[in-house]
Design a protein around this motif. Structure first.
Motif, PDB file in Angstrom:
ATOM      1  N   ASP A 709       0.848  -1.164   0.061  1.00  0.00           N
ATOM      2  CA  ASP A 709      -0.002   0.022   0.151  1.00  0.00           C
ATOM      3  C   ASP A 709       0.787   1.082  -0.073  1.00  0.00           C
ATOM      4  O   ASP A 709       0.353   2.366   0.063  1.00  0.00           O
ATOM      5  N   GLN A 710       2.200   1.118  -0.110  1.00  0.00           N
ATOM      6  CA  GLN A 710       2.917   2.351  -0.351  1.00  0.00           C
ATOM      7  C   GLN A 710       2.592   3.151  -1.306  1.00  0.00           C
ATOM      8  O   GLN A 710       2.312   2.810  -2.346  1.00  0.00           O
ATOM      9  N   GLN A 711       2.467   4.678  -1.159  1.00  0.00           N
ATOM     10  CA  GLN A 711       2.499   5.519  -2.192  1.00  0.00           C
ATOM     11  C   GLN A 711       3.893   5.801  -2.988  1.00  0.00           C
ATOM     12  O   GLN A 711       3.652   6.505  -4.054  1.00  0.00           O
ATOM     13  N   LEU A 712       4.862   5.389  -2.663  1.00  0.00           N
ATOM     14  CA  LEU A 712       5.965   5.591  -3.263  1.00  0.00           C
ATOM     15  C   LEU A 712       7.098   4.500  -3.097  1.00  0.00           C
ATOM     16  O   LEU A 712       7.356   4.046  -1.743  1.00  0.00           O
ATOM     17  N   SER A 713       7.630   3.816  -4.186  1.00  0.00           N
ATOM     18  CA  SER A 713       8.707   2.698  -3.977  1.00  0.00           C
ATOM     19  C   SER A 713       9.429   2.809  -5.152  1.00  0.00           C
ATOM     20  O   SER A 713       8.910   2.985  -6.475  1.00  0.00           O
ATOM     21  N   ILE A 714      10.916   2.757  -5.026  1.00  0.00           N
ATOM     22  CA  ILE A 714      11.754   2.838  -6.168  1.00  0.00           C
ATOM     23  C   ILE A 714      12.673   1.865  -6.049  1.00  0.00           C
ATOM     24  O   ILE A 714      13.157   1.333  -5.013  1.00  0.00           O
ATOM     25  N   ALA A 715      12.799   1.174  -7.111  1.00  0.00           N
ATOM     26  CA  ALA A 715      13.861  -0.030  -7.491  1.00  0.00           C
ATOM     27  C   ALA A 715      14.808   0.602  -8.408  1.00  0.00           C
ATOM     28  O   ALA A 715      14.545   1.121  -9.453  1.00  0.00           O
ATOM     29  N   ALA A 716      16.009  -0.048  -8.032  1.00  0.00           N
ATOM     30  CA  ALA A 716      17.190   0.576  -9.201  1.00  0.00           C
ATOM     31  C   ALA A 716      18.254  -0.937  -8.995  1.00  0.00           C
ATOM     32  O   ALA A 716      18.792  -1.222  -8.046  1.00  0.00           O
ATOM     33  N   SER A 717      18.496  -1.546 -10.415  1.00  0.00           N
ATOM     34  CA  SER A 717      19.260  -2.708 -10.467  1.00  0.00           C
ATOM     35  C   SER A 717      19.970  -2.847 -11.999  1.00  0.00           C
ATOM     36  O   SER A 717      19.407  -2.261 -12.863  1.00  0.00           O
ATOM     37  N   VAL A 718      20.989  -3.426 -11.823  1.00  0.00           N
ATOM     38  CA  VAL A 718      21.597  -3.421 -13.173  1.00  0.00           C
ATOM     39  C   VAL A 718      20.855  -4.227 -14.165  1.00  0.00           C
ATOM     40  O   VAL A 718      20.377  -5.317 -13.925  1.00  0.00           O
ATOM     41  N   TYR A 719      20.715  -3.746 -15.407  1.00  0.00           N
ATOM     42  CA  TYR A 719      20.024  -4.422 -16.359  1.00  0.00           C
ATOM     43  C   TYR A 719      20.958  -4.789 -17.448  1.00  0.00           C
ATOM     44  O   TYR A 719      21.327  -4.161 -18.519  1.00  0.00           O
ATOM     45  N   PRO A 720      21.784  -6.134 -17.417  1.00  0.00           N
ATOM     46  CA  PRO A 720      23.022  -6.276 -18.192  1.00  0.00           C
ATOM     47  C   PRO A 720      22.596  -6.268 -19.787  1.00  0.00           C
ATOM     48  O   PRO A 720      23.534  -6.328 -20.627  1.00  0.00           O
ATOM     49  N   GLU A 721      21.489  -6.848 -20.043  1.00  0.00           N
ATOM     50  CA  GLU A 721      21.090  -7.058 -21.389  1.00  0.00           C
ATOM     51  C   GLU A 721      21.267  -5.963 -22.281  1.00  0.00           C
ATOM     52  O   GLU A 721      21.436  -5.817 -23.496  1.00  0.00           O
ATOM     53  N   ARG A 722      21.094  -4.696 -21.579  1.00  0.00           N
ATOM     54  CA  ARG A 722      21.043  -3.343 -22.209  1.00  0.00           C
ATOM     55  C   ARG A 722      22.277  -2.394 -21.665  1.00  0.00           C
ATOM     56  O   ARG A 722      22.208  -1.368 -22.492  1.00  0.00           O
ATOM     57  N   GLY A 723      23.044  -2.998 -20.831  1.00  0.00           N
ATOM     58  CA  GLY A 723      24.363  -2.452 -20.315  1.00  0.00           C
ATOM     59  C   GLY A 723      23.767  -0.892 -19.678  1.00  0.00           C
ATOM     60  O   GLY A 723      24.697  -0.030 -19.863  1.00  0.00           O
ATOM     61  N   ALA A 724      22.665  -1.053 -19.230  1.00  0.00           N
ATOM     62  CA  ALA A 724      22.006   0.076 -18.361  1.00  0.00           C
ATOM     63  C   ALA A 724      21.643  -0.422 -17.065  1.00  0.00           C
ATOM     64  O   ALA A 724      21.592  -1.625 -16.616  1.00  0.00           O
TER      65      ALA A 724
END
Length: 916
Positions: A709-724
């Motif tokens: 039920d959070q109003q804000l959630s942020i995730a960040a992880s390496v996406y190697p297939e795109r090099g980003a």
């Protein structure tokens, strides 16, 4: 190379050594005072000499060798004065012993008598035996003086025995000594060193030296990109640059003991004409290098875009219709680089002849089996050769046949045959171009199942390709002045044909499974190969190269033997060769009208197959790093969507099935209870399931579930297939969300390369961003990922003054600023049934996306998806928008206001006006 220095005109105007020597002799004081006064005198002389050389080069901007020799002459005189001052005033010896002798030698490039303004001064202090105390004092004092003068000195001090031993064991030392030149000091000691070098180091090591230098050259080329046609070339070390010319001379000097480039003619390694080409290329490259050092103010060797324009101006190139001054300058540069490559090939082939044992090859592989039918050509040591010097002249069609035979039998060409082809290419006239046999042979080479790239490159380097297809001759060495294309037009085209041949052979099945599968079902292979040949053939003509290229195709294809139907298809492919990539990378493929419009333009499944393969090889041949898995996914999506429409008609028949297939795959990967997954699927719109690949769908599902039920959630992880780095923001949707996220990512040091914006049925935003650092790499350290998430959270919670912080952050884009790009805003209400499509073309810069998104927010627009495409210095950002109640923007006044605001944002003036 002393003769080269002797040819420098009016040398006393550069530096007057006698006058300076007299001035130094008149100085008085203790050692420290004397040294200080001498450094001041010499520094003033050095600066005045450099200024004189720079003035001469400004007046005569193409006299590169003269400028390089003048720099060496100037440094010679400074060194002689320093040597005399040190040995006669500071450490004078009344009665020197046999061991207290020094010969000062220039080695490497300086020894050759050639220097750019900021080149290193490479010196060797040669002594008879182990250094005495006096010798050490002299060397140390001289070095301090030279360093005080601001010279960058590379030095070594060696006895005769040390010199011999190190040259025997170290190829770099041996090469440097090969071009050593006596500067000052003990002449007899220098002569003894030269004699011992040739007697104890060079004698009997010719083959080993040649083999080692060739391997060194190949490794250097691999390091520099392995093409002489990279659009930001290294003038010194790159393929086709000065180092390649130096390598030729080193080998000739080592093997034949020649003292000048002209001696290579007497040695039989170059003809008189080739010597002239060598000297012209060397002079031009030296001019470019000297200008480059002067413009950069340092020892810069890479001719980057930001220097190209200024050097073109300094060398007096002017704009011409259809071609700017900088494009004309770089065109000539690549012609000279091509000349260097041609000379290198011939030179090495001659060495092969000289060193090979009977029936063997020296530098290349074993001799292939002997083919039976050579139509009058013959084999010499396994290479295709001519039976007589006038063989090509007797029948000029043989100029094409020679390369067709080389391709058919897997042969290389004899150097004499290559030289004859280059000489006789002028015989290819209109009659030869119309000859059905010649055209059939050329088409055989172009569509070869073996290695058309190599043979076409041979044809190009011999000048035969451009004579037989004059329109191709116009793009030989044609540069593309932008940061997107890595190669000249002809090199790009030949590489694209090579990639097509690899796909055709199945060699790239893992990277391009769809293309490898469909190419087997293409009706006409030669249509595809000819289209790849012609897709960029009209570049540099001042108009739309796609339209002009289609006109060329209409004229050329019948000559090559293609049927009217094949000609029509080739012309269509050339005219529309950018359609698929432009649609895939700049439009929302989850909007079904995008697919419908694209399919309507393509019209047939056969054209669709051809266009997919053409698009892939075109993108991949642009340069390293341009192709990636994200582009592969987008092209796959548009191909499958359009194929479905073309096969089933204009019905959205397969869309529902595709969504269901993706949902089944995601559900299987998640392993959730059916009810839980069904609840998630109901919350997300159909367009979301179409737009995102399965791995991101799975990651998003886990993210949403974890957020609860959070109003804000942020995730960040390496996406190697795109090099980003994949950044996902799950937040309560509200106006301005997108521009705040974009600004925060920039403040954290990131650059957004793709953004996909979604809104759930219950009003939550689910936005996916692909982010890279300023060097095009993913954020992969835990601390940087946390900083990225914190920046976004602060921006969305209004804990940071975003506009002020962005204004304070510098936006350096020096290279991109070398390109004049006028911003352009295109607004299209026909591209989508539900959205207004806004496309902005502008010079790429940090925070551009934030500025555009903020402009849309100020215009009270809701962004539904954003598509970011970057082509070197040019950014093309496309937004699918509606007004705040979900309707298209149709009011002319509102559209005009939107266009104005986005133009100001693209130009970077919106912030200035707001501040005012």
């Amino acid at each position: 190379m002393a003769g080269r220095l002797d040819s420098v005109p009016n040398r006393r105007a550069i530096i007057d050594r006698r006058a300076l020597s007299d001035s130094i002799a008149a100085l008085e004081g203790d050692e420290a005072a004397l040294r200080q006064q001498v450094v001041a005198l010499l520094k003033a002389a050095l600066e005045a000499g450099r200024a004189e050389i720079a003035d001469r080069l400004t007046l005569n901007p193409s006299r590169g060798l003269e400028a390089a020799s003048a720099q060496a002459f100037l440094v010679d005189q400074i060194l002689r004065l320093t040597f005399d001052f040190t040995t006669q005033r500071l450490y004078r010896l009344g009665n020197p012993t046999a061991g207290e002798r020094i010969a000062l030698l220039g080695v490497g490039g300086y020894g050759r008598g050639e220097m750019a303004p900021y080149s290193d001064v490479d010196l060797m202090f040669l002594t008879p035996w182990k250094q005495t105390g006096w010798v050490e004092q002299v060397i140390e004092s001289m070095l301090y003086t030279l360093w005080d003068l601001g010279l960058k000195v590379g030095h070594s001090s060696r006895s005769l025995d040390d010199m011999v031993r190190m040259a025997q064991n170290d190829l770099t030392v041996r090469t440097a000594l090969l071009e050593s030149r006596f500067i000052w000091g003990d002449q007899a000691l220098n002569d003894e060193g030269i004699a011992r070098f040739h007697r104890e180091v060079v004698a009997g090591t010719d083959k080993a030296f040649v083999a080692a230098k060739l391997e060194e050259r190949n490794e250097r080329h691999r390091r520099m990109g392995d093409s002489r046609y990279v659009v930001e070339p290294n003038v010194k070390e790159g393929k086709g640059g000065l180092r390649d010319l130096h390598t030729l001379f080193w080998i000739g000097k080592y093997v034949h003991r020649v003292d000048s480039v002209a001696g290579l003619v007497d040695a039989g390694l170059l003809t008189r004409e080739e010597l002239h080409q060598f000297q012209r290329a060397e002079n031009f490259l030296w001019a470019v290098r000297c200008h480059l050092h002067m413009v950069a103010g340092r020892a810069e060797e890479r001719l980057t875009f930001d220097y190209q324009r200024e050097i073109a101006e300094r060398m007096s190139y002017a704009n011409r219709p259809g071609k700017s001054a900088v494009e004309r300058f770089m065109h000539y540069y690549f012609l000279q680089a091509k000349t260097v490559g041609d000379l290198t090939g011939l030179f090495l082939d001659h060495l092969d002849e000289q060193f090979a044992r009977p029936g063997r090859r020296f530098t290349l592989a074993a001799i292939p089996r002997r083919p039976r039918k050579l139509n009058g050509f013959k084999l010499v040591r396994g290479r295709l050769a001519l039976p007589s010097d006038d063989f090509l002249e007797q029948d000029p069609v043989r100029l094409i046949e020679m390369f067709a035979l080389a391709d058919k039998h897997g042969l290389e060409l004899h150097p004499a045959a290559v030289r004859a082809a280059r000489r006789d290419a002028r015989l290819i006239d209109a009659k030869v171009r119309r000859d059905p046999r010649a055209n059939a042979l050329f088409l055989d080479v172009l569509t070869s199942p073996r290695d058309p790239e190599t043979v076409l490159r041979w044809m190009n380097e011999a000048g035969v390709f451009g004579r037989f297809v004059p329109d191709f001759g116009r793009v030989v060495a044609q540069t593309q002045f932008d940061m997107y294309h890595h190669y000249t037009v002809d090199e790009h085209t030949i590489r694209a044909i090579g990639l097509l041949a690899q796909i055709d052979r199945g060699a790239l099945k893992a990277e391009h499974p769809i293309s490898t599968a469909i190419i087997r079902h293409i009706v006409s292979r030669r249509v595809l190969y000819v289209a790849v040949l012609l897709h960029d053939i009209a570049k540099g003509r001042g108009g739309d190269h796609s339209v002009l290229g289609a006109e060329i195709a209409q004229q050329l294809c019948p000559r090559l033997g293609l049927s009217p139907a094949e000609t029509e298809t080739v012309a269509w492919l050339v005219r529309h060769h950018l359609l698929m990539s432009a649609t895939a990378f700049k439009r929302d493929l989850s909007d079904f009208k995008t697919i419908l419009d694209f399919a309507e333009a393509v019209q047939s499944p056969e054209r669709l197959k051809l266009l997919l393969v053409l698009t892939i090889v075109d993108i991949r041949a642009v340069g390293p790093g341009v192709w990636n898995s994200w582009k592969r996914q987008l092209l796959t999506d548009i191909f499958e969507g359009a194929e479905e429409v073309l096969r089933l008609g204009h019905k959205q028949t397969g869309r529902k099935e595709r969504v269901e297939a993706k949902q089944r795959a995601v559900a299987e990967g998640l392993g959730w209870p059916d009810a839980d997954f069904a609840a998630l699927a109901r919350r997300l719109p159909e367009a979301y399931w179409i737009a995102e690949p399965i791995d991101i769908l799975e990651a998003n599902a886990r993210h949403v579930a974890a957020a609860g039920d959070q109003q804000l959630s942020i995730a960040a992880s390496v996406y190697p297939e795109r090099g980003a780095t994949l950044v996902t923001v799950y937040a309560s949707d509200h106006p301005g969300l997108f521009y705040r996220i974009a600004g925060a990512i920039h403040l954290a040091g990131g650059s957004i390369i793709d953004a996909r914006i979604h809104t759930t049925q219950d009003g939550m935003a689910l936005d996916n961003f692909l982010v890279q650092d300023p060097f095009g790499r993913p954020f992969d350290e835990a601390s940087r990922l946390e900083r990225l998430k914190a920046a976004i959270e602060d921006a969305l919670a209004n804990r940071t003054r975003l506009p002020e912080r962005l204004a304070a952050k510098p936006l350096p884009r020096v290279r991109a600023e070398a390109f004049p790009i006028a911003p352009n805003v295109l607004i299209d209400n026909r591209a989508s049934n539900r959205f207004t499509v806004v496309e902005v073309n502008a010079r790429d810069r940090p925070a551009l996306l934030h500025a555009l998104a903020y402009g849309l927010f100020q215009s009270k627009m809701t962004i539904h998806s954003a598509h970011i495409a970057t082509y070197g210095e040019r950014a093309v950002d496309t937004f699918y928008v509606t007004d705040l109640i979900g309707a298209k923007i149709t009011s002319p006044a509102r559209l005009k206001s939107l266009e104005k605001r986005l133009l100001e944002a693209a130009e970077g003036t919106a912030g200035e006006k707001a501040a005012a």
